[in-house]
Scaffold this active site. Structure first.
Site, PDB file in Angstrom:
ATOM      1  N   GLY A 147      -6.104   9.038  -2.031  1.00 19.40           N
ATOM      2  CA  GLY A 147      -6.282   8.061  -3.111  1.00 19.40           C
ATOM      3  C   GLY A 147      -7.745   7.979  -3.515  1.00 19.40           C
ATOM      4  O   GLY A 147      -8.082   8.004  -4.708  1.00 19.40           O
ATOM      5  N   HIS A 148      -8.622   7.922  -2.525  1.00 16.68           N
ATOM      6  CA  HIS A 148     -10.057   7.897  -2.824  1.00 16.68           C
ATOM      7  C   HIS A 148     -10.492   9.220  -3.467  1.00 16.68           C
ATOM      8  O   HIS A 148     -11.340   9.225  -4.360  1.00 16.68           O
ATOM      9  CB  HIS A 148     -10.861   7.667  -1.544  1.00 16.68           C
TER      10      HIS A 148
HETATM   11  P1  AMP Z   1     -10.877   0.720  -0.005  1.00 17.59           P
HETATM   12  O1  AMP Z   1      -9.631   1.464   0.425  1.00 17.59           O
HETATM   13  O2  AMP Z   1     -10.761  -0.745   0.196  1.00 17.59           O
HETATM   14  O3  AMP Z   1     -12.104   1.326   0.538  1.00 17.59           O
HETATM   15  O4  AMP Z   1     -10.903   0.872  -1.564  1.00 17.59           O
HETATM   16  C1  AMP Z   1     -11.820   1.640  -2.288  1.00 17.59           C
HETATM   17  C2  AMP Z   1     -11.239   1.924  -3.639  1.00 17.59           C
HETATM   18  O5  AMP Z   1     -10.151   2.842  -3.489  1.00 17.59           O
HETATM   19  C3  AMP Z   1     -10.649   0.694  -4.341  1.00 17.59           C
HETATM   20  O6  AMP Z   1     -10.971   0.745  -5.713  1.00 17.59           O
HETATM   21  C4  AMP Z   1      -9.172   0.851  -4.115  1.00 17.59           C
HETATM   22  O7  AMP Z   1      -8.382   0.226  -5.096  1.00 17.59           O
HETATM   23  C5  AMP Z   1      -9.023   2.358  -4.176  1.00 17.59           C
HETATM   24  N1  AMP Z   1      -7.808   2.803  -3.508  1.00 17.59           N
HETATM   25  C6  AMP Z   1      -7.372   2.482  -2.272  1.00 17.59           C
HETATM   26  N2  AMP Z   1      -6.176   3.049  -2.020  1.00 17.59           N
HETATM   27  C7  AMP Z   1      -5.839   3.751  -3.132  1.00 17.59           C
HETATM   28  C8  AMP Z   1      -4.708   4.541  -3.513  1.00 17.59           C
HETATM   29  N3  AMP Z   1      -3.683   4.749  -2.697  1.00 17.59           N
HETATM   30  N4  AMP Z   1      -4.709   5.107  -4.742  1.00 17.59           N
HETATM   31  C9  AMP Z   1      -5.755   4.911  -5.595  1.00 17.59           C
HETATM   32  N5  AMP Z   1      -6.843   4.171  -5.297  1.00 17.59           N
HETATM   33  C10 AMP Z   1      -6.883   3.593  -4.082  1.00 17.59           C
END
Ligand code: AMP
Length: 278
Positions: free
Chosen positions: A32-33
């Site tokens: 996702g990232h």
């Molecule tokens: P984090 O997972 O909290 O570090 O989130 C960092 C960024 O990645 C945020 O903008 C989240 O919304 C995004 N993010 C996390 N998981 C996903 C995913 N499965 N698909 C797309 N973006 C994601």
């Protein structure tokens, strides 16, 4: 050689070329990232931003609700660096807590927009969370001065809060949303999925199934009831399983885009997901 800029266009091109497209994360990166990073690298290329995509990795203590959750959050910087390189990032900024929050200095928290306090969604179940998010996002933008930043739709309320704060505080950073990346079976990718045991991993699938089944129903109460039924069939009692206005996160209004949103504990892991509705 020192550039001598004579016109506004030259000045703006010079300034833009020093700016980047930022991908804010807390690390423990997954596919996702990677999608966010690829999008940022593409945006930077199209905008002629030679600094490219900058990935921010910082496990922000002020947005956690419990010291236990903060302590167990996965930290995998070596693996993250590999993923960033392969996805086309130009650099990682992984600041220390002292750099983000210098001891003896108060980093202000901007006034919270209504979408961070009124919907009774993440705001109700994670008190203080969006104050921490707004504080770190403003600080991160001050430090990195990006032209744009990519945020995932996976954290729908966070995206709405950041959009509102950027507008309210006139931060001048363009916020670009990116769709949620899922596992082949539908589970939304999350750094927290590693905490699910095999049985909970299987039960967690009910969340994306519930969101999917809500689309078949055309009134919000019926959609909410269906989501609860699907979750109950996997022995999941959600914190919320609701249909809301996609922008304000208030009650849905006929003719305006709406979103189905779910948060639930599955075993000891809190998961969130959302989808366009109907
Ligand atoms: P984090 O997972 O909290 O570090 O989130 C960092 C960024 O990645 C945020 O903008 C989240 O919304 C995004 N993010 C996390 N998981 C996903 C995913 N499965 N698909 C797309 N973006 C994601």
């Amino acid at each position: 050689m020192l550039p001598i800029l004579r016109t506004i266009a030259e000045f703006e091109a010079w300034r833009a070329a020093r700016s980047s497209v930022l991908v804010p994360t807390m690390g423990a990166l997954h596919a996702g990232h990677a999608a966010l990073i690829r999008r940022a690298a593409r945006e930077a290329r199209q905008r002629g931003l030679h600094a490219g995509c900058l990935v921010w990795i910082f496990v922000n203590p002020t947005q956690f609700n419990s010291p236990g959750d903060l302590a167990r959050y996965p930290r995998t910087l070596d693996q993250d660096a590999r993923l960033c390189r392969e996805a086309g990032a130009s650099a990682i900024f992984a600041p220390s807590a002292d750099l983000v929050y210098p001891p003896g200095t108060t980093i202000p928290t901007p006034p919270l927009p209504g979408v961070a306090t009124q919907p009774r969604l993440e705001d109700a179940f994670r008190p203080g969370h969006f104050a921490g998010v707004c504080q770190v996002v403003k600080r991160m933008f001050d430090l990195c001065r990006p032209q744009a930043a990519i945020f995932g739709e996976k954290d729908w309320q966070q995206l709405a809060v950041v959009l509102a704060m950027v507008r309210q505080e006139r931060l001048g950073v363009e916020i670009i949303p990116e769709p949620t990346v899922r596992e082949a079976d539908g589970l939304a990718m999350s750094s927290r999925n590693v905490f699910l045991n095999a049985a909970d991993r299987a039960r967690a699938l009910a969340i994306s199934r519930a969101l999917g089944s809500a689309s078949a129903l055309t009134t919000a109460p019926a959609a909410e009831a269906r989501m609860r039924e699907v979750l109950a069939s996997a022995a999941i009692t959600p914190e919320y399983a609701v249909v809301r206005d996609a922008g304000t996160l208030g009650q849905p209004i006929d003719g305006r885009p709406a979103r189905a949103l779910i948060a639930a504990m599955v075993g000891s892991t809190r998961l969130i997901d959302n989808a366009a509705w109907p």
